[in-house]
Every structure is written in C-alpha cells, then in structure tokens.
Design an enzyme around this catalytic site. Structure first.
Site, short mmCIF file in Angstrom:
data_model
loop_
_atom_site.label_atom_id
_atom_site.label_comp_id
_atom_site.label_asym_id
_atom_site.label_seq_id
_atom_site.Cartn_x
_atom_site.Cartn_y
_atom_site.Cartn_z
N GLY A 169 3.60 0.39 4.21
CA GLY A 169 3.90 -1.02 4.06
C GLY A 169 3.88 -1.72 5.40
O GLY A 169 3.96 -1.09 6.46
N CYS A 170 3.74 -3.04 5.35
CA CYS A 170 3.61 -3.80 6.60
C CYS A 170 4.91 -3.79 7.39
O CYS A 170 4.89 -3.57 8.62
CB CYS A 170 3.17 -5.22 6.29
SG CYS A 170 4.12 -6.07 5.02
#
Lengths: 345, 345, 345, 345
Positions: B148-149
């Site tokens: 995930g970012c």
C-alpha cells in the site's frame, strides 16, 4: 455601556492577519474600524492591497508609529514578531491593545530567548478564553496577547484530556496548515507554483516557535510538565489548520471517558464544537468562522488518545480570537459580531 | 534474456493505479503493454478515460475475467480489494502477477479479517525491495503483493530507526495524502469542491486498513512487537503522501547516530534518498517519480526521533513500486524504465 | 552522427523553465546535461533549488557569463527577457543556442519596442516546427528563438483555420494559465495564499507581451493582417494553459469542414493531437508532456469557430518545444527523448 | 413591517446552492430559517451534510413535497432544473417563492425546449435587480426566477456597453468557474483528483444551457438581437466565476467613454463595483460576498472592448442574488443581511 461603540485602529492592515481583523470588524456592531496602518504602504488606498474589504477600500493607509496609533479606543497590532513591544510602550494604558504577534505570549524569558533570539518584551494576559480561568484574566484587561494559530488549535485539542488525566503528558502533534499562516511577505518558496501540489514539513524537531507556547498552555492545564513534539506541514490551501494530536492513554481511559471529558469541557463554549460521533473535522467547514471543530478517538491497539481539531488560522486562530478577547475585555457579550458559520464549499 | 521483452496486461486500467501502471510502461524498454482491461468500460477506447495516455488512446478496454487476462507474460491487477483473489487463481503459475490491491499483503488471516471483514486470500511475496532481505524473496517470484502507498512511505521512514534500536517500538504517524489515493469511484465527499480548501482526517483511531500492514513490516524489522498510531489526512492535491513519523528516542540516540543509521541503510538504494541536512521533503519533488525523499531530526526536548518521508502514492506508492518488483522478478536491472526525476513545479 | 551525444549547458537552471529543460534532458538519450548556470545561486548545489532533479542534485551552479557558458555543444538560455542578447553575442557561432526568453522572437523592431520598451536584439529562426515551412528553417540552425507558451498554444489552435480560410482574421483568445508561467521570482501577488481560490485576468486590453508574437505567427499563416484580442487569466494550478480561441466563421464553413482542416493539418504531427469528437482538452492530460491537445466546434448561432487547446506551458510551451527544435537542428529524429504521456491525475 | 420577520424554508438544503442560502440566512436579521428540506436525506441532521452550518446542525432534513413546504412565508427552491415547476404549482400564491433553478428563467418556450429538452414551466419575474427596470418588476413579486451564475456575471458585465451602444452586439465570453457550480452530485469527472491541476472547457460551441439566458438579458438591454459565444472553463477552485467578455468597438468608442458608461450604470449599485483603473477583478476578493467586481479596457489594436467580471457563483451568482430579490419583494432595504466583504485570502 448600552449601545456604546469603540473606535479601532489596526496596524499591519495590509497583511493577512490585519486584513482579517478588518474583515471581522465590518460585521461587528460595537467596534468601529476608524483607521488602518502599516509599516509600509502608507498613503495608499487599502483597496489596493485588500480588494475584498470593499467598505474600507478608500481608507488611506497610515504609518505605524505610536503617534499615528494614538486616539483609538482599541488598537490591534498585526505585525511581525519583535515589532509590537516598542509600539505598545508608546500607547496609553487606557487603550485596549491586542497583540496578534508573538511578543507578549510567553511568560518565560528563557523560552523567548531560545526560540526568538531577542530580548523578551514581557508577557500580557493570554487571550485564549477557553482555557480554565482565563476569562477572569481577560475581563477588563487593557493588554492582551493573542495566541498563535497552532497553539490555539493544539491547546484546545489537548487541554481536556490532560486536565482530566486521560493521557500521559507526552503529546505528539502534526498539524497541516494553509499557507496564509506564513504571512504575506514575498518568498519564493511560498509562490503558488511551489505550494500547489506540495505537502511539506518545516520547523521539524522541536524548533518551531509556537512549540513553547503549546508547552506553556498545556503545562498549566496539566499541572505538571508536558512535552510536545510538534511538526507543522504546509499543504495547498490558503487557510486552515488541521491538528492531529495524540498522547498515550493512562490506565482506565476508554472511549466513553474520553468523550465525556470533552463534552463536559466544551458544553458551554460557544466557539468550540465537539462533533457528533463518527464525524471528523475538516478545515473547509470552519473557513472564515471563529469556531473550532473537534473529534476524539481511542486507539486501543496503539494505546493512544487521538484528537483532531480544525480551525481557520486567520479567524479563530488570530483575528477572531482577538475580537473574542476584545469583547470580554470591554464587557460585551463574548460572541458579539463573530461568525459561527463557515464558508463552504 | 538480453533484449527480451515481456507482454503486459493491466486490469483496472481505467482507474488511477492502473492508469499509472500504463503511464510507466510507456517508458519501460522491456515491458510492453499489450492489453488493457477493466471491470466496466469494456469495449471503449482507453483514451476516453485516460486522455493522458496518448500512445494507448486507441486500445480497446477488455473485460477483466481470467480468460481475457490469459496469454500475457505479466499481469497487473489494479482492482479494489477483494477482487484479486479469484482472478489470480485463474491465471497460470508461470505468469508474473503483480497485485496492486490489498488482498495478498497480510500474512496474518486474523488481521485481514479484522480490517477487511472477508476471507483471507493468502499472502504473496511482499513487494518492498528496500526492506531487509526482501530482494531475495522477490527474485524469480511469480506472485507479488504490491505494498500500500501509506505502508511504503511509513515502513521506509521507520525501518532504519527500529532496526538500529534508535527508538522504542511505539510509532506515531500522521500522513497527509493527495486524493487520488481514494480511487476514481465517484463519491460526493471527494468532489473537487469538497476537497479544495479542505484538510480532513479519516480512518482515525487505528482503523485504517493500511495499519496492520505497517505493523507487519515494522515488527519484522524490529524483531519484536511494534505499535503504530496511524492517522491519514486528506489534503488538496491530486498525488503525494507526506508521512510524518516519530517514536521515543532510546537512551544514547542522538542526531549523529540517527543520521548515520539512515545513511547506512539507504546508501545503495537507487530510489530512497536521504536529503542533505536542513532540507525537508516535499511531495512536489517526487511527483511522478519512483523515489522516496527522507529527512530525520532529533527533538531532544520531546525525546523523539522525527522522520518525514515524501512519496508519490501512485508511482513509488503503487505502480512504480510494482514495476520495480517486476524488474527484480524478471531478472532485469531494478531501475529499468523507472523515473527518478519528479515533475515540478 | 549515429550514437553521438552533445553536451548541453543550461543557464537559468534554478528557475522554472531552466529546471524543466534539465528534467527533460534527464530523459534524452543524445543530449547530455553537463553544466548548470544561473545569474544568482552560483556555488550552490542544484538540489537546493531543484529538489526534483535528483540525478543532478549535486551539480554546482555556475555563473552565467559567456565565458562560463563556453565549451558546450548546446546552450539553453532560460533567462528573463532582455538578458539573452548580450550572452548570445558572446557565444561561438558553432554552438546551438536555444533562447527560451523573448529576445529573439519578434521580427518587427517596432513591435519589440512597443511591448518591451528596450532595444531589439534581432530575430532568430522561430522554433515552432508545426507552423508551415518552419522545419526547413530550423534544420541545421544554430540560433533558435523558442516561442512563448501562450503563442505556442494559440498559434497551433488557430493556424489551420486561418490557413484554410475558415474564419475571418479577427481572433479572440482567453487563456487560463497556471502560475509557473509567471516565473520563480518572489512576488507577493503570486504567493500561494493569493493564487489558490483565485482566477484573475492580467495584461488585459492588448498589452500582454505575447500578443505581437501571436499576431506575427497568425499573420504569416493567414497571408494577411490578423488581429488578436488576447486575455490571459491566472488560475490556481502550477502548470498548464487552456487557450479558448474563436473567430467569425466565413460563409460556408461548417463543422465538417472545420474538423477536416484540423485533421489534415495535424495528421502527421507527433505532438499535436486533435481529440476525438466530443472529447475536450484538459491541461491535466498534458502535464509534463510535449503534446498539444486540440478540439474544435462550430457555434452556428454565434457564427464562430471555437478552438480549445491545452498545453503544458513549461513542456511543449517552453522546454519541450526547445528540445524538439534542438532535435531538428541537430538532425535527430524530432521526437527523440520527448514525453508523449502526461502525468495524470 | 418594522421589525417583522419572515419564516423561510429551503429545499435542496443539502446541496451547494441550498447550503449557501442557509449560510446567508444565518446573517439575515429579518428572514428566519425555520425548515430544511431535500429530495433525499430526509430524517438526517443537516450537520451531516453541511458541517459548516453550525447553528442549524441539529435541524432535521424534511422531504421536499409541496405539503412539507407549506406554511412558510418564503420558500427557496434549490433543486436541479426541471424539479421546480411541480413543486411551485403546489404552493400558495401568497408565499414568496424563489427558484434558484433554471425552470422559470427563459421567456421563450422554444429556447427552453432547445436547451433543456423538456416542457417549459413558464417564466417568472427575473431576479437580476441591476438590469434596467427590473427592480419595479421584483417589488412585491411572489414568484422570482433567480438568474444563473454565468448569466449574472455576463449580463452585468456587458449590459452597460450594449445599452450605450459602445459595442456591436456580438459578444464573446470565456468564463473560468469553480467546480461548485456543477453541483454536489457525485460524478467521477468532478473528483478532486481530476479537478486539481486541470483547466478544461465544457459545453463548447453554444450548447451550454446558460447561453439563451444571456442572450435574453442582453437582447433586452440592447434593444435588438445579440449573439453570445459562450465557453465555460472549469478551473481548480471551489467557488467563483471570472468572466472575460468582449465585443467589437463601435466607431467613436474610446477608453474614456467606456469607463464613463460603466461608472454611470453602476454608480448607485450597492453590489456592483467598477474597480479603480489599473486594478483587475479576482474571484478571491468576492468569495462569499454578494458583490460583482468589474473592470473594462479598450483594446485599440484588436478593436474590442474587454470587460472582466468576478462573482462568487454561489453568493451573488445564486443564493445572495436570491435574498437580494427577497429583500426587494418584501419591501426590505435591498442590502439587508447581505455580505459586502469577501473572505480573503
């Protein structure tokens, strides 16, 4: 006093904070803007620098020395830090002086020296009425130090939890801020092209000048030493602060206790609003309003209380806070002339 | 393998993450985009939804079932969480599958269940090459869970400090994010008029789904339990994450030790840049680039190490990270085709 | 020439235009940035002012006199108008000099005098290859005047209609522009807090300095006098120009004829894209790309042809346009190293 | 009538236009918001959708049928076009109904049919008091069609020039607009990530629905047919319209004549401000205010008069204009409760 009005002079009227004071005065029934001043721009129409202030567009900006500032009932100083001390010394003791700058906020000369590197101008009654006992200090005062924008949001966010012993006195704050907080002086790193699309931290590691003011406020509330790790983050908007604050839960603190403490602390506050459960503050909802929107959560896994506060840095964070204090000092109802409603979307 | 190219199919190509994968493929000399897919929009020109992808504007969007996704050397899944599992099960084991969604990131089924509320699809090799030992895991892999970012930025920000024992394992993170991270589905609270001028927190109190992923990564690095208090804040920009992370200093940690640990950890990393002292990361400088910009500070008064990281959530935070992993998995030089230079101002 | 590379020096490298030239050079296989220069900042790391240019962060900025600029194969001047003439005079005739400033664009000394109020430096081959016959002028040239950003968009938007006689030569242009076009010098009215939330016109009434350049280009294309009413409007974005151009329809012009003229004019142009019917240009789709996106419509009731063009003012509008010309001048394929794909969202 | 108050019900209160009506009512001393309605959201607190409207946060949204809307002195309809006709038919003739939608603006059924494609609901007194003779029409009216936001700005910008014969009746308008004008319904192309960084035209070629309304207004003023070429451009801001309007100069028109015509037209208008020479309108200065800022220029070379107008699309462009009309209709001073001062920066 019924129906009486007070004349007000604003210096720094061509800047952001001073302009916001003027904007709010346009809606205040008892305070009357009768003169605008600035360190530069003297002799020019106010409308050149503040085109939004239509009713005052043709007022001519005057110089900012004590002699020009004499004769008002109320003087608002919206100047860079370090400029207020000498001017204030030249004003009559009868005049209500509101200093939106930092000069008179800190009580500890050593803290002033450490963060500002100049001689301490002394401290004035501190203008955050929502802090315990502070309204008594402000009633009838003729010198008021208006709080900084970050300390306003952070102090109101964390005071109830610290006062109630819900958390350990080790506070971590990261606050997203619009760029008007950096003032109107031309700087290349604040150009629109730099700012849009950019989030960036500054003053990291405990060096931002608002840090000792937060520590001062929260220490007073907690009744013992408080540390604050404060990181401000510039984000692409003109106005607004969203402060995310947290501290370790003390044993026994749960979500109900946390909510109860905040409800109790702010039940009667006209400008501080604990949002309904599940709704989180946004700066958009307080734009131009003298309000603080708050929400609290307990993070059981991380063992922390998290409090988020939204304010408009120029309104409740500066100019609105100043006029709220003026209302108290002059014996007016505290909410006189102050907007509760934000401009959204 | 010299000169060999691989065909790539991207599903979710009409969304933000999938579009970014396509954008980067346009500059990749060895990976060739040969098909675009999406759960809706089948039969339409890609240019309708992604007008910036000029070289691919006339490609026709195909459906997103396993049968349509067969025949590629590489398949990139850029779909909402929960959609990857079934599709992946229908693809040949020989195909390199990069899942940009969350489905295969968490190793702990209980954590998945708690945060996503559905059945766990199982875990794949985790695609953050800069974590210790992770390149060995990725070399030759044919299934990769793209991080995930937020976890990308936070894990890289805190891993060196935790690995070196500079801090206690109690991490506090507040991350400002552009709104593309919320995806391209139409939602009223993400309309431009809502977003501009607004900073707002969401997923507060430990409930954001990226939290267990951060905990997983940092626990592995620290060799023991780590807590993460994570608060994401939406700010008015399209792209970018600025993560402000901090943790209590362990005795003896000073600024020199902190800097040395980060210099050592990332000296040879092509995509992670510790900035020179005094310079702080901005999301603007990494826009469209596969880079992470970092800076560290020691706040002696608050007793905390503060680390700030800037990434582009769509590039290093998703699509660039995915292609970096693909390079490793396929035996290509890790930096092949990935931009180092951001688009600024 | 196969495989040959050319060394490039960029002056004004700490500004927006110069920074963009450097950014594009990082992706150019045959042009090699070997020196950066600026009128100020000499002796400092480029990374201080241009943190996005990671591969060049440690290059030291040099002074910007002709002696420092000697020895390059190619010199790019990205300086305020009026600064190029003297520097160019001091450079060898063999060097390819690309002037991104205005000094050498206008052929008419009177127009220069009227709009710039200084002595005319003379005109150079004009670097807009998509104008009829212009590639022949640029092939082998060693002095090239890079067009202004507004004239690039407006000239390409209206040239086909004027060349084909579809419209009367009375053009009205209103162009929305991001604020990077105003440069990086610190000015209070370009501060982020002023710019965000603000659309404002400037240079209204035919006084903007890009006006005579548009007139020059369109007059050449039309084969007779053309008037241009040009109003630029600053809007809250860093990059991009959206030019809305219109002119009265000549008898017989209909939508099919208009579309056919634009299709024909740009069928073989690599960087100019007439969008499919019904799709309108957005600056977001060309961010960072060397492309122009166009669309045309006939407004029968108002009797006007309307053409909308989107460009990135710093890429196709300045730095990309410059390198496109360099490719032509040096005999390279015209598209070498230039991005076709924008960075969106 | 002295001291009398009127009750007001607003339907569409959860949208942008309706929310702005509520915001302004909070500052109006004689109009009292006593009920909020919407086509959906019935039963929910208004604060959920409009968190900025603190004083009304606990009002419960009611349904939007005529029976629920009965009993108010004033009803404001802030609904999508096409929804007003049936509701209005169900309201008493004694009630003052302000329709912020388009349904009752156009007098020509054919124009309605052409642009809206449905049956014409008939026309009501048109609520732009600054147009010649219009105040007489509005005094005592009980049905008022509130103008569109674009027509407000464009009509006020061009009426004086057309009335005075300064220009030919061939008007070209390009108007930059914030995205709140597109309403609050969730649409992917209005997501923040799409909007930020993007300027894009829409409704090009004479098809935007506000076009016939502009033509209607300007034709009435000019006393003969007027054409309007209108192109709206979405730019990245929440609020505001900057309309750049121009038309060919008639023989003998010079800058002095133009300025004189505008000074004369608006000398006594409280909400329309011709700026001092040299100062150009910005949307930032009118944010949240019921004002129009104007400036004019003569472009001799292009032979055109250029007029630029800034309004807040939600305030003077919709909700403020509506309440201004209500003041007139009810016999109150026209400026009652309406903000003159914008919120800037």
């Amino acid at each position: 006093m019924d129906g009486r009005t007070w004349t007000v002079g604003v210096t720094g009227a061509t800047g952001y904070a001073g302009g916001e004071v003027c904007r709010l005065l346009a809606g205040h029934p008892r305070l009357q803007l009768t003169g605008v001043h600035a360190a530069s721009s003297a002799g020019r129409r106010l409308g050149e620098s503040q085109p939004h202030l239509l009713p005052y567009a043709d007022m001519v900006v005057q110089a900012s020395e004590p002699e020009q500032l004499a004769g008002y009932d109320v003087v608002v100083l919206a100047l860079p830090h370090g400029a207020s001390g000498a001017i204030a010394a030249g004003l009559s003791d009868d005049v209500l002086v509101l200093d939106c700058g930092a000069d008179h906020r800190l009580t500890d000369p050593a803290a002033w020296q450490q963060f500002y590197g100049s001689e301490h101008a002394g401290s004035w009654p501190y203008g955050l009425p929502e802090l315990p006992g502070q309204r008594d200090v402000l009633a009838g005062a003729r010198r008021i130090a208006v709080p900084g924008c970050y300390p306003t949001s952070v102090s109101l966010a964390m005071a109830p939890a610290l006062a109630a012993g819900l958390v350990d006195p080790d506070v971590v704050v990261v606050a997203a801020s619009g760029t008007s907080g950096a003032g109107r002086a031309a700087k290349a790193d604040l150009l629109g092209a730099e700012v849009m699309g950019a989030a960036r931290a500054y003053g990291v590691g405990g060096v931002h000048r608002h840090t000792p003011e937060m520590v001062q406020n929260l220490t007073a509330v907690a009744g013992g030493p408080v540390t604050v790790s404060f990181t401000p983050v510039l984000v692409p908007m003109s106005r607004g602060i969203l402060a995310t604050c947290s501290a370790p839960l003390t044993p026994g603190t749960d979500a109900d206790a946390a909510r109860a403490a905040y409800e109790k602390a702010y039940a009667d506050e006209p400008f501080v609003h604990l949002l309904p459960e599940g709704q989180w503050p946004t700066t958009a909802a307080v734009l131009g309003a003298n309000t603080v929107a708050l929400q609290v959560a307990v993070d059981r896994a991380a063992g922390r209380l998290v409090v988020v506060a939204a304010v408009d840095n120029l309104t409740k964070g500066t100019a609105g806070g100043a006029l709220q204090c003026a209302n108290i000092a002059l014996g007016l109802p505290e909410t006189t002339g102050l907007p509760l409603v934000g401009v959204a979307p």
